[in-house]
Design an enzyme around this catalytic site. Structure first.
Site, PDB file in Angstrom:
ATOM      1  N   ARG A 113     -10.070   5.492  10.792  1.00  0.00           N
ATOM      2  CA  ARG A 113      -8.615   5.410  10.873  1.00  0.00           C
ATOM      3  C   ARG A 113      -8.050   6.452  11.837  1.00  0.00           C
ATOM      4  NH1 ARG A 113      -6.508   2.614   6.401  1.00  0.00           N
ATOM      5  NH2 ARG A 113      -8.035   1.053   5.776  1.00  0.00           N
TER       6      ARG A 113
ATOM      7  N   ARG B  85       0.582  -1.680   7.626  1.00  0.00           N
ATOM      8  CA  ARG B  85       1.118  -0.461   7.004  1.00  0.00           C
ATOM      9  C   ARG B  85       2.110   0.274   7.904  1.00  0.00           C
ATOM     10  NH1 ARG B  85      -2.842   3.209   3.571  1.00  0.00           N
ATOM     11  NH2 ARG B  85      -0.785   3.698   2.711  1.00  0.00           N
TER      12      ARG B  85
ATOM     13  N   HIS C  68     -11.586   6.918   4.743  1.00  0.00           N
ATOM     14  CA  HIS C  68     -10.694   8.071   4.877  1.00  0.00           C
ATOM     15  C   HIS C  68     -11.460   9.293   4.391  1.00  0.00           C
ATOM     16  CE1 HIS C  68      -6.576   5.775   4.540  1.00  0.00           C
ATOM     17  NE2 HIS C  68      -6.722   6.206   5.769  1.00  0.00           N
TER      18      HIS C  68
ATOM     19  N   CYS D 251      -5.187   9.477  -3.200  1.00  0.00           N
ATOM     20  CA  CYS D 251      -4.434   8.580  -2.302  1.00  0.00           C
ATOM     21  C   CYS D 251      -2.984   8.451  -2.736  1.00  0.00           C
ATOM     22  CB  CYS D 251      -5.041   7.187  -2.272  1.00  0.00           C
ATOM     23  SG  CYS D 251      -6.719   7.096  -1.674  1.00  0.00           S
TER      24      CYS D 251
ATOM     25  N   ASP E 289       0.815  -1.222   0.000  1.00  0.00           N
ATOM     26  CA  ASP E 289       0.000   0.000   0.000  1.00  0.00           C
ATOM     27  C   ASP E 289       0.849   1.273   0.000  1.00  0.00           C
ATOM     28  OD1 ASP E 289      -2.657  -0.885  -0.143  1.00  0.00           O
ATOM     29  OD2 ASP E 289      -2.836  -1.162   2.026  1.00  0.00           O
TER      30      ASP E 289
HETATM   31  N1  ARG Z   1      -5.336  -0.070   1.149  1.00  0.00           N
HETATM   32  C1  ARG Z   1      -5.094   1.228   1.709  1.00  0.00           C
HETATM   33  C2  ARG Z   1      -5.656   1.299   3.106  1.00  0.00           C
HETATM   34  O1  ARG Z   1      -6.708   0.767   3.333  1.00  0.00           O
HETATM   35  C3  ARG Z   1      -5.688   2.296   0.852  1.00  0.00           C
HETATM   36  C4  ARG Z   1      -5.318   3.676   1.290  1.00  0.00           C
HETATM   37  C5  ARG Z   1      -5.957   4.725   0.454  1.00  0.00           C
HETATM   38  N2  ARG Z   1      -5.447   5.992   0.769  1.00  0.00           N
HETATM   39  C6  ARG Z   1      -6.175   7.090   0.973  1.00  0.00           C
HETATM   40  N3  ARG Z   1      -5.574   8.220   1.146  1.00  0.00           N
HETATM   41  N4  ARG Z   1      -7.494   7.034   1.059  1.00  0.00           N
HETATM   42  O2  ARG Z   1      -5.081   1.885   4.008  1.00  0.00           O
END
Ligand code: ARG
Length: 270
Positions: free
Chosen positions: A134, A89, A163, A263, A64
């Site tokens: 998040r 991550r 997000h 993203c 990612d």
């Molecule tokens: N697979 C990543 C996650 O879930 C995607 C992140 C996407 N980034 C964003 N800025 N929305 O963290």
């Protein structure tokens, strides 16, 4: 119109091997070469618009890492490092922080979970900060203290739009000849946050759920042009009616991981 400086990370090691958002299906096929090709086209579009692109080296085992928006928040030469919610991550945080430090930014470590520009978006003089999935609410106070700008907390309620940058796009920043404005999907926010957005942005472009379902709101505006997923047809039309130019890009492969153009893009503000 001021040109922007963006940090990007080539998706050399892109994969969907875990599931930390509803878009990700680790049993479904993905095509890393296609992801690289789509990303390369996005980078070309930014260059054509006159923006400066910097690249951070991708790290094997961090599929990612292409989502550079999650690498930090950078305003006034200061960077707030990230702290990811998910262990998968976690190692991206120090990699981005190191790059920013070596590039001359003043990096502050984060105390609470925050996923950078995924949830923390500068909109003129204020910072819009998402929470609910998040980025923690506690981090919003850290953001305000570090950057000395009012932070507006926005509560996200739909797990598909986990997000802030999947539910809201900053179209114009106030320094680019247009009044600050945003596009967003009201249903992605709590009723109170919807009321806040209506008060702050009476002229906002309202997206449809169909636009949001192709991650149409994961868009990058520079006050003149909005770069957005080509699949978000109605949103592009609404943006043009509101006076913006639009460029559609196809990053469908990255959408398999829940990401779009924004993203992939971390703005570096000195
Ligand atoms: N697979 C990543 C996650 O879930 C995607 C992140 C996407 N980034 C964003 N800025 N929305 O963290």
């Amino acid at each position: 119109m001021p040109k922007r400086r963006y940090l990007m990370c080539r998706p050399t090691h892109f994969a969907v091997t875990y599931r930390i958002n509803p878009w990700m299906d680790p049993t479904a096929p993905y095509d890393t070469a296609l992801a690289v090709a789509q990303w390369t086209e996005l980078k070309r579009v930014y260059a054509e618009l006159g923006h400066t692109i910097e690249e951070i080296d991708p790290i094997p085992g961090l599929p990612d890492m292409v989502f550079a928006a999650n690498g930090a928040t950078v305003i006034d030469g200061k960077a707030l490092a990230v702290q990811f919610r998910d262990a998968e991550r976690a190692d991206e945080g120090p990699a981005y922080a190191d790059w920013l430090r070596h590039t001359g930014f003043d990096v502050t470590e984060a105390k609470a979970v925050n996923e950078g520009e995924g949830d923390i978006l500068l909109a003129g003089d204020v910072i819009l900060a998402g929470t609910g999935f998040r980025t923690s609410h506690a981090s919003h106070a850290e953001v305000q203290e570090l950057f000395g700008r009012p932070v507006i907390t926005l509560q996200l309620v739909d797990p598909r739009f986990y997000h802030l940058d999947t539910a809201l796009a900053v179209l114009a920043h106030g320094d680019d000849g247009k009044p600050v404005n945003v596009a967003y999907l009201p249903e992605a926010f709590s009723p109170g946050s919807q009321a806040v957005l209506r008060r702050l942005f009476p002229d906002a472009v309202i997206a449809t759920v169909e636009d949001a379902e192709v991650l149409g709101l994961n868009a990058v505006g520079d006050g003149e042009t909005v770069v957005l997923p080509v699949q978000a047809v109605a949103l592009a039309e609404a943006l043009r009616e509101a006076g913006y130019k639009t460029v559609g890009v196809d990053v469908s492969e990255l959408r398999l991981a829940g990401g779009g153009p924004k993203c992939c893009t971390l703005e570096l503000r000195s």
